[in-house]
Design a protein around this motif. Structure first.
Motif, PDB file in Angstrom:
ATOM      1  N   GLU A  35     -22.718  36.303  -6.619  1.00 32.14           N
ATOM      2  CA  GLU A  35     -23.316  37.228  -5.657  1.00 32.14           C
ATOM      3  C   GLU A  35     -22.639  38.579  -5.789  1.00 32.14           C
ATOM      4  N   GLY A  36     -23.440  39.657  -5.821  1.00 32.94           N
ATOM      5  CA  GLY A  36     -22.886  40.998  -5.887  1.00 32.94           C
ATOM      6  C   GLY A  36     -22.604  41.539  -4.498  1.00 32.94           C
ATOM      7  N   LEU A  37     -21.387  42.036  -4.286  1.00 31.05           N
ATOM      8  CA  LEU A  37     -20.984  42.635  -3.014  1.00 31.05           C
ATOM      9  C   LEU A  37     -20.641  44.107  -3.244  1.00 31.05           C
ATOM     10  N   ASN A  38     -20.586  44.877  -2.152  1.00 31.07           N
ATOM     11  CA  ASN A  38     -20.206  46.297  -2.232  1.00 31.07           C
ATOM     12  C   ASN A  38     -21.050  47.029  -3.275  1.00 31.07           C
ATOM     13  N   ASN A  39     -22.363  46.879  -3.138  1.00 31.22           N
ATOM     14  CA  ASN A  39     -23.296  47.519  -4.074  1.00 31.22           C
ATOM     15  C   ASN A  39     -23.031  47.060  -5.510  1.00 31.22           C
ATOM     16  N   ASN A  40     -22.797  45.763  -5.638  1.00 30.59           N
ATOM     17  CA  ASN A  40     -22.541  45.112  -6.930  1.00 30.59           C
ATOM     18  C   ASN A  40     -21.259  45.580  -7.622  1.00 30.59           C
ATOM     19  N   GLN A  41     -20.340  46.168  -6.854  1.00 36.94           N
ATOM     20  CA  GLN A  41     -19.055  46.558  -7.425  1.00 36.94           C
ATOM     21  C   GLN A  41     -18.078  45.379  -7.481  1.00 36.94           C
ATOM     22  N   THR A  42     -18.370  44.351  -6.688  1.00 38.29           N
ATOM     23  CA  THR A  42     -17.536  43.144  -6.652  1.00 38.29           C
ATOM     24  C   THR A  42     -18.432  41.928  -6.838  1.00 38.29           C
ATOM     25  N   ILE A  43     -17.927  40.933  -7.528  1.00 39.74           N
ATOM     26  CA  ILE A  43     -18.648  39.670  -7.700  1.00 39.74           C
ATOM     27  C   ILE A  43     -17.950  38.590  -6.887  1.00 39.74           C
ATOM     28  N   HIS A  44     -18.731  37.894  -6.081  1.00 45.93           N
ATOM     29  CA  HIS A  44     -18.254  36.725  -5.347  1.00 45.93           C
ATOM     30  C   HIS A  44     -18.842  35.496  -6.034  1.00 45.93           C
ATOM     31  N   GLN A  45     -17.972  34.699  -6.638  1.00 46.11           N
ATOM     32  CA  GLN A  45     -18.415  33.545  -7.424  1.00 46.11           C
ATOM     33  C   GLN A  45     -17.898  32.256  -6.808  1.00 46.11           C
ATOM     34  N   VAL A  46     -18.801  31.293  -6.652  1.00 42.48           N
ATOM     35  CA  VAL A  46     -18.440  29.977  -6.116  1.00 42.48           C
ATOM     36  C   VAL A  46     -18.930  28.913  -7.100  1.00 42.48           C
ATOM     37  N   VAL A  47     -18.022  28.039  -7.517  1.00 42.61           N
ATOM     38  CA  VAL A  47     -18.358  26.935  -8.418  1.00 42.61           C
ATOM     39  C   VAL A  47     -18.212  25.635  -7.628  1.00 42.61           C
ATOM     40  N   ARG A  48     -19.337  24.931  -7.455  1.00 35.86           N
ATOM     41  CA  ARG A  48     -19.322  23.641  -6.752  1.00 35.86           C
ATOM     42  C   ARG A  48     -19.653  22.531  -7.744  1.00 35.86           C
ATOM     43  N   ARG A  49     -18.751  21.565  -7.837  1.00 37.72           N
ATOM     44  CA  ARG A  49     -18.965  20.404  -8.687  1.00 37.72           C
ATOM     45  C   ARG A  49     -18.795  19.146  -7.847  1.00 37.72           C
ATOM     46  N   GLN A  50     -19.725  18.244  -8.031  1.00 39.24           N
ATOM     47  CA  GLN A  50     -19.754  17.021  -7.229  1.00 39.24           C
ATOM     48  C   GLN A  50     -18.395  16.313  -7.277  1.00 39.24           C
ATOM     49  N   GLY A  51     -17.847  16.027  -6.084  1.00 34.58           N
ATOM     50  CA  GLY A  51     -16.593  15.296  -6.007  1.00 34.58           C
ATOM     51  C   GLY A  51     -15.355  16.142  -6.203  1.00 34.58           C
ATOM     52  N   GLN A  52     -15.511  17.473  -6.333  1.00 32.86           N
ATOM     53  CA  GLN A  52     -14.361  18.349  -6.543  1.00 32.86           C
ATOM     54  C   GLN A  52     -14.362  19.468  -5.509  1.00 32.86           C
ATOM     55  N   ALA A  53     -13.184  20.031  -5.256  1.00 23.93           N
ATOM     56  CA  ALA A  53     -13.075  21.152  -4.337  1.00 23.93           C
ATOM     57  C   ALA A  53     -13.762  22.384  -4.930  1.00 23.93           C
ATOM     58  N   ASP A  54     -14.350  23.202  -4.062  1.00 34.09           N
ATOM     59  CA  ASP A  54     -15.003  24.425  -4.532  1.00 34.09           C
ATOM     60  C   ASP A  54     -13.977  25.357  -5.159  1.00 34.09           C
ATOM     61  N   LEU A  55     -14.418  26.055  -6.203  1.00 33.90           N
ATOM     62  CA  LEU A  55     -13.618  27.111  -6.819  1.00 33.90           C
ATOM     63  C   LEU A  55     -14.256  28.433  -6.423  1.00 33.90           C
ATOM     64  N   VAL A  56     -13.492  29.286  -5.729  1.00 33.07           N
ATOM     65  CA  VAL A  56     -14.012  30.558  -5.226  1.00 33.07           C
ATOM     66  C   VAL A  56     -13.249  31.691  -5.889  1.00 33.07           C
ATOM     67  N   LEU A  57     -13.993  32.644  -6.475  1.00 29.47           N
ATOM     68  CA  LEU A  57     -13.399  33.784  -7.168  1.00 29.47           C
ATOM     69  C   LEU A  57     -14.061  35.066  -6.685  1.00 29.47           C
ATOM     70  N   ASP A  58     -13.252  36.108  -6.485  1.00 28.29           N
ATOM     71  CA  ASP A  58     -13.754  37.455  -6.210  1.00 28.29           C
ATOM     72  C   ASP A  58     -13.112  38.395  -7.208  1.00 28.29           C
ATOM     73  N   TYR A  59     -13.938  39.200  -7.904  1.00 27.19           N
ATOM     74  CA  TYR A  59     -13.369  40.095  -8.902  1.00 27.19           C
ATOM     75  C   TYR A  59     -14.231  41.349  -9.024  1.00 27.19           C
ATOM     76  N   SER A  60     -13.566  42.439  -9.419  1.00 25.85           N
ATOM     77  CA  SER A  60     -14.267  43.721  -9.579  1.00 25.85           C
ATOM     78  C   SER A  60     -13.970  44.341 -10.930  1.00 25.85           C
ATOM     79  N   SER A  61     -13.383  43.558 -11.844  1.00 25.98           N
ATOM     80  CA  SER A  61     -13.181  44.007 -13.219  1.00 25.98           C
ATOM     81  C   SER A  61     -13.222  42.782 -14.117  1.00 25.98           C
TER      82      SER A  61
END
Length: 273
Positions: A39-65
């Motif tokens: 998902e693009g945030l701040n007018n697509n200047q930042t990416i909010h990424q969530v990886v969900r895999r069955q049976g595993q904890a979510d992996l959440v990443l936010d990055y702007s470079s």
């Protein structure tokens, strides 16, 4: 760098699919349902990424470079991975292809002994689109002549290069695969391989054997069986999108073990076997 970020944005959305863990021989070990959202945030200047895999904890990443180890093509295809091959160090890369509402990603990992250790095949489609699963790749799907275009980009930001390509694949009278590859002004490279079921082994040089695994969803994975010091290497993913349309991505390392280029090939079959 700005254009690289724009190319990343081609991957925005919710990608539904699965992570399939494979052995070095291409045997299916585990298949886990997944949802990857970008998902693009701040007018697509930042990416909010969530990886969900069955049976595993979510992996959440936010990055702007973007990392130095990652490069994107204009259509959103990309690769990320090890920058430098080091003795007794783990090594690997992800190569991701994209076509319309589908993505195909391949992770190839080597152990500390430089042996191919495991692979992860990730098949995805955008939420709201119909999932399309191609049949597992067969050798007959590849035979014939393929013409295409290869675009190469570089980690040092050298200007990209685009050249024409020609690939011919045929079987000889003994059932060995003969591959003839030419690109741009370079001379044709011819090599032969043994076919064992879903494994193609380029075994002319015992010290530098290259394996191609034929995988589900029209995918293929190319890598050395064992990495050798002071020998260049390539990692490649292939995707037969339609009967006569194929994409390939090649991540190339030089004789010093440095990552030097990334190439995206789009090719059409112009002659069958």
């Amino acid at each position: 760098m700005n254009s690289q970020w724009e190319y990343l944005l081609k991957n925005l959305g919710e990608w539904q699919g699965s992570f399939t863990r494979l052995s070095p021989q291409g045997e299916l070990l585990e298949d886990i349902k997944s949802v990857v959202s970008l998902e693009g945030l701040n007018n697509n200047q930042t990416i909010h990424q969530v990886v969900r895999r069955q049976g595993q904890a979510d992996l959440v990443l936010d990055y702007s470079s973007l990392s130095q180890s990652t490069l994107f093509f204009p259509n959103g295809a990309f690769s990320q991975g090890t920058l430098q091959l080091a003795p007794f160090g783990e090594f690997g890369a992800e190569l991701g292809l994209i076509h319309e509402n589908r993505r195909l990603r391949l992770v190839q990992l080597f152990d500390k002994d430089s042996q191919l250790d495991r692979l992860i095949l990730i098949r995805e489609h955008l939420a709201g689109s119909e999932p399309v699963e191609n049949p597992p790749l067969q050798i007959d799907d590849l035979l014939g002549e393929w013409q295409g275009e290869a675009t190469t980009i570089y980690p040092d930001w050298s200007p990209l290069k685009t050249v024409s390509t020609n690939l011919k694949l045929q079987l000889d009278d003994n059932g060995r695969l003969i591959q003839s590859l030419s690109f741009g002004e370079h001379p044709t490279i011819t090599s032969t391989a043994t076919i064992k079921g879903s494994i193609i082994l380029f075994d002319e040089n015992p010290q530098k054997q290259i394996q191609v695994l034929l995988l589900p969803n029209g995918a293929s994975a190319t890598s050395p069986l064992k990495m050798q010091v002071h020998q260049g290497l390539i990692l490649e993913v292939g995707w037969l999108i339609q009967a006569n349309l194929r994409q390939r991505m090649v991540r190339c390392y030089n004789n010093q073990g440095e990552w030097v280029s990334l190439t995206l090939v789009t090719e059409q079959r112009v002659k069958t076997k």
